[in-house]
Write a protein that holds these residues in place. Structure first.
Motif, PDB file in Angstrom:
ATOM      1  N   MET A   1       0.775  -1.005  -0.140  1.00 53.52           N
ATOM      2  CA  MET A   1      -0.013  -0.193   0.101  1.00 53.52           C
ATOM      3  C   MET A   1       0.970   0.915  -0.196  1.00 53.52           C
ATOM      4  O   MET A   1       2.051   0.994   0.336  1.00 53.52           O
ATOM      5  N   ASP A   2       0.720   1.987  -0.440  1.00 54.75           N
ATOM      6  CA  ASP A   2       0.938   4.178  -0.683  1.00 54.75           C
ATOM      7  C   ASP A   2       1.188   4.109   0.937  1.00 54.75           C
ATOM      8  O   ASP A   2       0.364   4.334   1.677  1.00 54.75           O
ATOM      9  N   ARG A   3       2.704   4.620   0.920  1.00 53.69           N
ATOM     10  CA  ARG A   3       2.587   5.274   2.348  1.00 53.69           C
ATOM     11  C   ARG A   3       2.263   6.449   2.925  1.00 53.69           C
ATOM     12  O   ARG A   3       2.135   7.604   1.882  1.00 53.69           O
ATOM     13  N   PRO A   4       1.700   6.433   3.801  1.00 57.82           N
ATOM     14  CA  PRO A   4       1.403   8.135   4.489  1.00 57.82           C
ATOM     15  C   PRO A   4       1.871   9.022   4.803  1.00 57.82           C
ATOM     16  O   PRO A   4       3.124   8.314   4.585  1.00 57.82           O
ATOM     17  N   ASP A   5       1.466   9.656   4.816  1.00 55.74           N
ATOM     18  CA  ASP A   5       2.573  11.379   4.374  1.00 55.74           C
ATOM     19  C   ASP A   5       3.486  11.969   5.728  1.00 55.74           C
ATOM     20  O   ASP A   5       1.968  11.217   7.286  1.00 55.74           O
ATOM     21  N   GLU A   6       3.949  12.602   6.338  1.00 53.20           N
ATOM     22  CA  GLU A   6       5.291  12.366   7.536  1.00 53.20           C
ATOM     23  C   GLU A   6       3.597  12.666   8.488  1.00 53.20           C
ATOM     24  O   GLU A   6       3.344  12.972   9.381  1.00 53.20           O
ATOM     25  N   LYS A   7       3.063  13.865   8.078  1.00 56.62           N
ATOM     26  CA  LYS A   7       2.457  14.392   8.819  1.00 56.62           C
ATOM     27  C   LYS A   7       1.080  13.867   9.832  1.00 56.62           C
ATOM     28  O   LYS A   7       0.987  14.011  10.330  1.00 56.62           O
ATOM     29  N   THR A   8       0.588  12.805   9.232  1.00 51.39           N
ATOM     30  CA  THR A   8      -0.302  12.134   9.331  1.00 51.39           C
ATOM     31  C   THR A   8       0.248  11.399  10.500  1.00 51.39           C
ATOM     32  O   THR A   8      -0.327  10.674  11.435  1.00 51.39           O
ATOM     33  N   ILE A   9       1.939  10.574  10.039  1.00 57.30           N
ATOM     34  CA  ILE A   9       2.417   9.471  10.859  1.00 57.30           C
ATOM     35  C   ILE A   9       2.714  10.134  11.981  1.00 57.30           C
ATOM     36  O   ILE A   9       1.832   9.359  12.858  1.00 57.30           O
ATOM     37  N   GLU A  10       3.348  11.362  12.565  1.00 57.83           N
ATOM     38  CA  GLU A  10       3.018  12.624  13.476  1.00 57.83           C
ATOM     39  C   GLU A  10       1.664  12.244  14.544  1.00 57.83           C
ATOM     40  O   GLU A  10       2.163  12.176  15.433  1.00 57.83           O
TER      41      GLU A  10
END
Length: 331
Positions: A1-10
């Motif tokens: 699957m596509d990697r979530p953006d850094e903001k969402t992960i944080e």
């Protein structure tokens, strides 16, 4: 699957994410890429607990090297415990979500990633089948189907070659996809007939009711309305949309009715070969102008051949043991 953006992960790691964002990141963390990311992130944070950090919390002279080591050790342990506690508070719900996902997936194939079942309907046979979502499928002779035992949470998708009639259960959030080689039928809730045998030069889809989008190899989508047929040329990748005079006539085969309207005798014999599991043997080239119009229900091969002799300049000799029909043109 596509990697979530850094903001969402944080946001997830600090406990500020929504449930949907948490589920998205949880699924990604379960992948190999996600696991590596989390390990690197954790160790980087731990490396930040340096002696300089410890000095900021000590406002008096260190009495000795031994005491210095004890204080720094305690400070590091406390900061690491706080960090681990914060990570655990975020990670444990994610672990539970991941565990729940994969537990459910093992039972109902949430992600639709399981192996595909294969079905072949031999010549001389026709079958009906139903999927767990309520979709019904009538499959004609000499047809191949690949399908998941259970559909996942995303698209409902099957691969097909041959002829079939679909009655798709409506679900606006989960399209039903029928893959026909490099062409797809995208369905929300519809009844339609597909004729896509591998040896045919064309793919024909006729829509009885509802709506479908034909998705072409380049990604273009063509909307089809009730009473229209989509004819796609495999060689040229060109298509046309025709108005259908008698809606539903192309799918009467599912009611065990043989129907031909102004069809070339060669095409009629190909359909009869599939329908009755026989082979037509023609010694000479038949005239191009022999067109057949015929309709018969629950017919035997013998009765169909008899009717063909009445409306065409041909004779048919059926050798039952050989399962062959010898065709000759009258002088």
């Amino acid at each position: 699957m596509d990697r979530p953006d850094e903001k969402t992960i944080e946001k997830v790691l600090v406990g500020l994410a929504t449930q949907e964002e948490a589920r998205l990141v949880a699924r990604w963390l379960a992948t190999e890429e996600g696991s590596e990311y989390f390990s690197e992130h954790f160790y980087k944070e731990c490396e930040h607990f340096s002696q300089e950090d410890a000095e900021l919390l000590v406002n008096h002279e260190i009495p000795g090297d031994k005491m210095w080591e004890v204080i720094c050790s305690r400070i590091r342990r406390r900061k690491i415990k706080r960090y681990v506690g914060r990570v655990a508070a975020v990670l444990l719900p994610l672990v539970l979500v991941i565990g729940l996902y994969f537990r459910l997936d093992s039972r109902v194939n949430l992600f639709g990633t399981g192996p595909l079942e294969e079905l072949y309907v031999p010549k001389g046979e026709r079958i009906q089948m139903a999927f767990q979502d309520g979709t019904r499928m009538y499959i004609n002779s000499d047809s191949h189907l690949k399908y998941p035992v259970q559909f996942g949470l995303g698209d409902r998708e099957v691969e097909f070659e041959g002829e079939a009639y679909f009655k798709v259960a409506k679900n606006e959030n989960r399209p039903f996809i029928v893959k026909l080689g490099d062409t797809k039928v995208k369905v929300l809730g519809t009844s339609f007939n597909v004729n896509a045998y591998s040896e045919n030069e064309q793919i024909t889809v006729e829509l009885d009711e509802g709506k479908i989008d034909m998705v072409l190899a380049k990604g273009d989508e063509v909307r089809l309305h009730p009473g229209e047929s989509f004819v796609y040329d495999k060689a040229t990748c060109m298509y046309r949309i025709n108005k259908v005079e008698n809606v539903g006539n192309s799918s009467v085969w599912k009611d065990n009715i043989l129907s031909f309207k102004d069809e070339r005798i060669e095409d009629v014999m190909v359909k009869l070969e599939r329908w009755f599991d026989v082979e037509f043997v023609v010694d000479t080239n038949l005239a191009d102008n022999i067109l057949i119009t015929l309709s018969s229900q629950n017919a035997t091969l013998e009765s169909v051949l008899s009717e063909l002799e009445m409306i065409s300049p041909l004779t048919f000799r059926y050798e039952k043991k050989e399962k062959k029909v010898y065709v000759e043109e009258l002088d």
